[in-house]
Design a protein around this motif. Structure first.
Motif, mmCIF file in Angstrom:
data_model
loop_
_atom_site.group_PDB
_atom_site.id
_atom_site.type_symbol
_atom_site.label_atom_id
_atom_site.label_comp_id
_atom_site.label_asym_id
_atom_site.label_seq_id
_atom_site.Cartn_x
_atom_site.Cartn_y
_atom_site.Cartn_z
ATOM 1 N N GLY A 193 0.815 -1.198 0.000
ATOM 2 C CA GLY A 193 0.000 0.000 0.000
ATOM 3 C C GLY A 193 0.849 1.248 0.000
ATOM 4 N N LEU A 194 0.187 2.360 0.267
ATOM 5 C CA LEU A 194 0.843 3.672 0.305
ATOM 6 C C LEU A 194 0.972 4.096 1.762
ATOM 7 N N VAL A 195 2.177 4.512 2.146
ATOM 8 C CA VAL A 195 2.426 4.923 3.525
ATOM 9 C C VAL A 195 3.407 6.080 3.520
ATOM 10 N N GLN A 196 3.314 6.933 4.513
ATOM 11 C CA GLN A 196 4.257 8.046 4.628
ATOM 12 C C GLN A 196 5.584 7.554 5.209
ATOM 13 N N ARG A 215 11.150 4.159 4.409
ATOM 14 C CA ARG A 215 11.791 5.282 3.724
ATOM 15 C C ARG A 215 11.331 5.310 2.275
ATOM 16 N N PRO A 216 11.403 6.463 1.626
ATOM 17 C CA PRO A 216 11.023 6.515 0.209
ATOM 18 C C PRO A 216 11.801 5.508 -0.644
ATOM 19 N N GLU A 217 13.036 5.233 -0.294
ATOM 20 C CA GLU A 217 13.834 4.282 -1.070
ATOM 21 C C GLU A 217 13.387 2.831 -0.885
ATOM 22 N N ASP A 218 12.440 2.582 0.023
ATOM 23 C CA ASP A 218 11.853 1.248 0.154
ATOM 24 C C ASP A 218 10.736 1.009 -0.864
ATOM 25 N N THR A 219 10.375 2.042 -1.600
ATOM 26 C CA THR A 219 9.326 1.916 -2.612
ATOM 27 C C THR A 219 9.730 0.897 -3.672
ATOM 28 N N VAL A 237 6.252 4.452 -0.543
ATOM 29 C CA VAL A 237 6.529 5.271 0.641
ATOM 30 C C VAL A 237 6.703 6.710 0.181
ATOM 31 N N SER A 238 5.855 7.583 0.661
ATOM 32 C CA SER A 238 5.923 8.996 0.265
ATOM 33 C C SER A 238 6.764 9.786 1.268
#
Length: 125
Positions: free
Chosen positions: A9-12, A86-90, A123-124
């Protein structure tokens, strides 16, 4: 064995997600299990793995201390708890199974014979 991944999903940034991988078929406890991920434009990479009994795990350096892999042989389930994202986990996350050496955590793609369909983690910042 067939694998079904879920939980993406999408998470901050700083948040958490829990991925699950449900296995169907015989003798789940005979398989070493792992999670890999693939970000856009990058190669698929090892994230974490667990041996057949759950007694030993191994992680990529980039996720150590943040991600935890576990398994429940009675339910034929593997989970990946991801904290401090972290964003790099996207990436698209894939679960994988191998019967080759179930007492060791295998870390290369070619050693895994069965793959789930992947689940997107975003991850945003």
């Amino acid at each position: 064995v067939q694998l079904q991944a879920s939980g993406g999903g999408l998470v901050q940034a700083g948040g958490s997600l829990r991925l699950s991988c449900a296995a169907s078929g015989r003798a789940f406890e005979g398989y070493g299990m792992a999670w890999f991920r693939q970000a856009p434009g990058k190669e698929r990479e090892f994230v974490g793995g667990v041996i057949w009994s759950g007694a030993a795990t191994s992680y990529a350096d980039s996720v150590k201390g943040r991600f935890t892999i576990s398994r429940d042989n009675g339910r034929a389930l593997v989970t990946l708890q991801m904290n401090s994202l972290r964003p790099e986990d996207t990436a698209v996350y894939y679960c994988a199974a191998s019967r080759r050496r179930p007492t060791l955590v295998l870390k290369t793609i070619s050693e895994y014979d069965y793959w789930g369909q992947g689940t997107q983690v975003t991850v945003s910042s």
